[in-house]
Design an enzyme around this catalytic site. Structure first.
Site, PDB file in Angstrom:
ATOM      1  N   TRP A  27       0.839  -1.079  -0.015  1.00 30.43           N
ATOM      2  CA  TRP A  27       0.217  -0.077  -0.107  1.00 30.43           C
ATOM      3  C   TRP A  27       0.850   1.264   0.018  1.00 30.43           C
ATOM      4  CZ3 TRP A  27      -2.321   2.633   4.828  1.00 30.43           C
ATOM      5  CH2 TRP A  27      -3.097   3.482   4.565  1.00 30.43           C
ATOM      6  N   ASP A  81      -1.063  -5.918   9.196  1.00 30.10           N
ATOM      7  CA  ASP A  81      -1.765  -4.833   8.694  1.00 30.10           C
ATOM      8  C   ASP A  81      -3.153  -5.682   8.215  1.00 30.10           C
ATOM      9  OD1 ASP A  81      -3.417  -2.744   8.184  1.00 30.10           O
ATOM     10  OD2 ASP A  81      -1.744  -1.999   6.439  1.00 30.10           O
ATOM     11  N   LYS A  94     -13.174   0.280   6.622  1.00 30.76           N
ATOM     12  CA  LYS A  94     -13.749  -0.460   5.306  1.00 30.76           C
ATOM     13  C   LYS A  94     -14.908  -1.286   5.953  1.00 30.76           C
ATOM     14  CE  LYS A  94     -10.363   1.045   3.211  1.00 30.76           C
ATOM     15  NZ  LYS A  94      -9.053   1.641   3.440  1.00 30.76           N
TER      16      LYS A  94
HETATM   17  C1  LMR Z   1      -6.699   2.888  -0.444  1.00 30.59           C
HETATM   18  O1  LMR Z   1      -5.575   2.176  -0.796  1.00 30.59           O
HETATM   19  O2  LMR Z   1      -7.391   3.376  -1.462  1.00 30.59           O
HETATM   20  C2  LMR Z   1      -7.344   3.077   0.725  1.00 30.59           C
HETATM   21  O3  LMR Z   1      -6.884   2.694   1.993  1.00 30.59           O
HETATM   22  C3  LMR Z   1      -7.550   4.678   0.938  1.00 30.59           C
HETATM   23  C4  LMR Z   1      -6.158   5.148   1.317  1.00 30.59           C
HETATM   24  O4  LMR Z   1      -6.318   5.986   2.595  1.00 30.59           O
HETATM   25  O5  LMR Z   1      -5.225   5.379   0.757  1.00 30.59           O
END
Ligand code: LMR
Length: 397
Positions: free
Chosen positions: A130, A211, A246
């Site tokens: 992420w 996570d 979520k």
């Molecule tokens: C995403 O990956 O789009 C979500 O987790 C929102 C974010 O805060 O990035």
């Protein structure tokens, strides 16, 4: 001094939200930021959450401070959802739990704590991971490195490569795993793969940090906690950051939890004192409302049952969209190039196309995806599926 400040580029994910909002094209499709959307393209409040909130407003008697760790009842009930049935950790009070401002807050507080305990540790993140893991962990001063995880070309997890990279992680380091619904790839470890990583962590002694931001969006509330629960049982220590954004749809309420599993109750109690101090020095106390909603819901068996059913509907809708997208692309292309999307989990998958093609999707068709070609599957609907499939097929040519 501010004359020296020049503007930064937009956030890789939040920037897409802004660009989409500004696009006047009536056919525009938002497959960017990770928020769940229904068939109508809106992000509704779960009815069970709305009912819990109404009950909360009715019964709440004070707005007095909650303290750095947040609500004790939330800190009891949310870990039960995450760790239920995972050995004796909860029963023996070996889990230090604090309520945090979203999963981001949990990641950041954990990073600050780990940095203090092990200033030289490196956090090993999956490649890819992420986008926000990097600033959340790196800005706390931790070093970051990556292990191979996913191959965009084949749509598969690079498990052997991942394991051989983790073989050389020193015992002082930290390995970050996604509990379920891997963001951005949608490719999750199988139960056997979780077991193998767990054995390796045991053997090598590195700290596992999980996570889990999408519990319930993959295979089910309990099923998605498999890795967390396995590691809680098998490893002496574990760090878990979880999010209610979520699965409770509480995005803007900033509700999450940091749980640190220790070997003894007295260690967990000591850990909480340090987490409190860190929190006090960053944001002092977490916002109360979202956690109070979650706590109200989880404490009410009928509401909890209703919520589990509502999460199942969301999950099933995403699963059917995954299949529908793979089927539609197969019809368009005459080959089954996107079938892997059907078998992945949660909200995200990569299209596996270049950044130039992602830009073309946006410029030519107003179809918004992350620059990495990550799409939010929940942004698809019966209304836009053909349009998106045509657009993707067109840029592939
Ligand atoms: C995403 O990956 O789009 C979500 O987790 C929102 C974010 O805060 O990035």
């Amino acid at each position: 001094m501010f004359e020296k400040v020049s503007p930064l580029p937009p956030d890789p994910l939040l920037g897409i939200m802004a660009a989409y909002a500004a696009d006047p094209n009536p056919n525009k499709v938002d497959l960017g930021v990770g928020v769940y959307k229904d068939e109508q393209g809106s992000t509704p409040i779960f009815p069970s959450v709305k009912m819990a909130e109404a009950h909360l407003i009715e019964s709440q008697k004070t707005k007095v401070y909650v303290g750095p760790a947040g609500s004790p009842e939330f800190n009891r009930l949310l870990p039960e959802l995450i760790f239920a049935g995972a050995g004796s950790a909860l029963k023996e009070n070996r889990v230090a739990a604090v309520q945090t401002p979203g999963g981001c807050g949990a990641l950041r507080v954990a990073a600050e704590f780990l940095k203090r305990l092990r200033p030289d540790a490196t956090v090993w993140c999956s490649n890819p991971t992420w986008a926000n893991h990097e600033p959340l962990l790196g800005d706390a001063g931790l070093k970051l490195a990556s292990y191979p995880y996913y191959d965009k070309a084949s749509g598969q997890i690079l498990f052997d490569q991942m394991m051989s990279a983790l073989e050389s992680v020193p015992a002082e380091d930290i390995v970050l795993l996604h509990g379920c619904c891997h963001n951005p790839s949608g490719a999750d470890l199988s139960q056997d793969q979780w077991r193998a990583v767990c054995e390796l962590a045991k053997k090598k002694g590195f700290l596992v940090f999980i996570d889990i931001a999408y519990q319930g969006f993959g295979d089910g509330i309990d099923e998605d906690a498999f890795g967390v629960r396995l590691m809680t049982e098998q490893l002496p220590e574990l760090v878990v950051a979880s999010s209610c954004s979520k699965n409770f749809g509480l995005y803007r309420e900033r509700t999450g939890s940091l749980c640190i599993v220790t070997q003894e109750a007295k260690q967990a109690a000591a850990v909480v004192t340090h987490l409190n101090k860190i929190v006090r020095g960053i944001y002092s106390m977490p916002p109360a409302h979202g956690a109070a909603i979650v706590e109200t819901l989880l404490a009410n068996p009928a509401l909890k049952e209703q919520w589990i059913e509502e999460v199942a509907q969301v999950r099933n809708r995403m699963k059917s969209l995954r299949k529908a997208f793979a089927d539609t692309m197969q019809q368009r292309l005459g080959e089954d190039r996107f079938r892997f999307i059907e078998h992945q989990q949660g909200m995200f998958s990569f299209l596996g196309i270049s950044p130039e093609k992602v830009e073309q999707l946006q410029k030519q068709f107003s179809v918004y995806a992350a620059g990495t070609s990550r799409i939010n599957v929940a942004g698809l609907s019966a209304d836009n599926l053909d349009y998106v499939a045509d657009a993707v097929a067109a840029v592939l040519d």
